[in-house]
Design a protein around this motif. Sequence first.
Motif, PDB file in Angstrom:
ATOM      1  N   SER A  32       0.824  -1.209   0.000  1.00  0.00           N
ATOM      2  CA  SER A  32       0.000   0.000   0.000  1.00  0.00           C
ATOM      3  C   SER A  32       0.855   1.254   0.000  1.00  0.00           C
TER       4      SER A  32
ATOM      5  N   LYS B 152      -3.506   3.557  -4.836  1.00  0.00           N
ATOM      6  CA  LYS B 152      -4.755   3.033  -4.314  1.00  0.00           C
ATOM      7  C   LYS B 152      -5.458   2.222  -5.396  1.00  0.00           C
ATOM      8  N   GLY B 153      -5.942   1.047  -4.994  1.00  0.00           N
ATOM      9  CA  GLY B 153      -6.580   0.154  -5.952  1.00  0.00           C
ATOM     10  C   GLY B 153      -5.665  -0.978  -6.340  1.00  0.00           C
TER      11      GLY B 153
ATOM     12  N   GLU C 156       0.700  -4.308  -4.799  1.00  0.00           N
ATOM     13  CA  GLU C 156      -0.278  -4.918  -3.893  1.00  0.00           C
ATOM     14  C   GLU C 156      -0.285  -6.430  -4.030  1.00  0.00           C
TER      15      GLU C 156
ATOM     16  N   HIS D   1      -7.505  -5.763   3.042  1.00  0.00           N
ATOM     17  CA  HIS D   1      -7.223  -4.888   1.907  1.00  0.00           C
ATOM     18  C   HIS D   1      -8.291  -5.021   0.826  1.00  0.00           C
TER      19      HIS D   1
ATOM     20  N   ASP E 204     -10.404  -1.436   0.610  1.00  0.00           N
ATOM     21  CA  ASP E 204      -9.947  -0.609  -0.512  1.00  0.00           C
ATOM     22  C   ASP E 204     -10.041  -1.298  -1.862  1.00  0.00           C
TER      23      ASP E 204
ATOM     24  N   ASP F  91      -8.063  -3.523  -2.995  1.00  0.00           N
ATOM     25  CA  ASP F  91      -6.713  -3.472  -3.539  1.00  0.00           C
ATOM     26  C   ASP F  91      -6.299  -4.762  -4.237  1.00  0.00           C
TER      27      ASP F  91
END
Length: 237
Positions: free
Chosen positions: A83, A88-89, A94, A144, A148, A150
Motif C-alpha cells: 500500500s 490506491k486500488g 499490492e 485490503h 480498498d 486493492d
Amino acid sequence: MEFFLFLLFLLCFGLLTSVISYYVKILFFSAKSNYRREELTDIRGDVIRIFLDLLESNGNILYGSLAFLGSALFVWLWSLLGSLLGEKGPGVFEHIFHMPIFFLVLFFSYPVLKEAYQERSLLGLAKPVLSGFALGNLSSGAVHYGLDRDLYFLFYLLLFFLQIPVLIFLWNQEPIFGVSFEPIPSYEGESDWGGSNSFEDSYEENGTDSDDLEENPFANETDSYGLGDDPFSEEFK
C-alpha cells in the motif's frame, strides 16, 4: 481500524479452518463409516481443541502462541508495504506483497530444516509459524480487499485454496507430499526397551555382572539354605 479488522479476520479464519479440519478428519482421515449425530452437530469442543492445539509448541502454549501471532503480524506488516509503494486500488505492488512468499519458503524448505535441526524444541515451532504465515496472509488480504479493493477477487481466491488445504493436513497431523511436519520424539533413536540385551545391561550398570560373583563368598553355595552341612546331628532327628 485495519489492525482490529486483521485480528478479527485472523480469529475467524482460524475457527473456520478448525471446523473444516474437523469434518475432513472424520469424513476422510477416520476409518469410521457410521457416525453419531452428536459427532456431526456438537463440534464446539473439538473445534476449540483443534485451535488450541495449533497454539501449542511441544506442549507449551506460550511459545506456540507467540510464534503464531508473531508470524501473522509479520505477514500483515509486510503486506502494508504494497500500500505504501503502490497506488490506491489493485496494482502490481499490492499483489506482489500479498503473495504467500514466506509460507511457500518455509513449506518447501522444511525437509531440509528437519534434516539439519533434530531438536524438538525448534521443529515444534514449524506448525504455529506456518499457520501464522497462512492465516496472516489471508487475513491481511481480506482487510485490503474489503476496505480498498486493492486485490482482485480471483487472486484472493487463489490464495485461499492454496493455503487452506495445507493447513487442513497440517492440523490433522497428516503428511503433506510424504513430509510430516510433526517433530520427531527424542526417544525414537534410543534402543528398544524389549531388546534381548536390556536385562543384561541393567545388571552391568548395577555392578552385578559375572566378575562380581567371584568376590561373593556364597557364589558357589549349592545348599538352598546357605548353611552347608545339616547343623542338626542325627540324634536330634
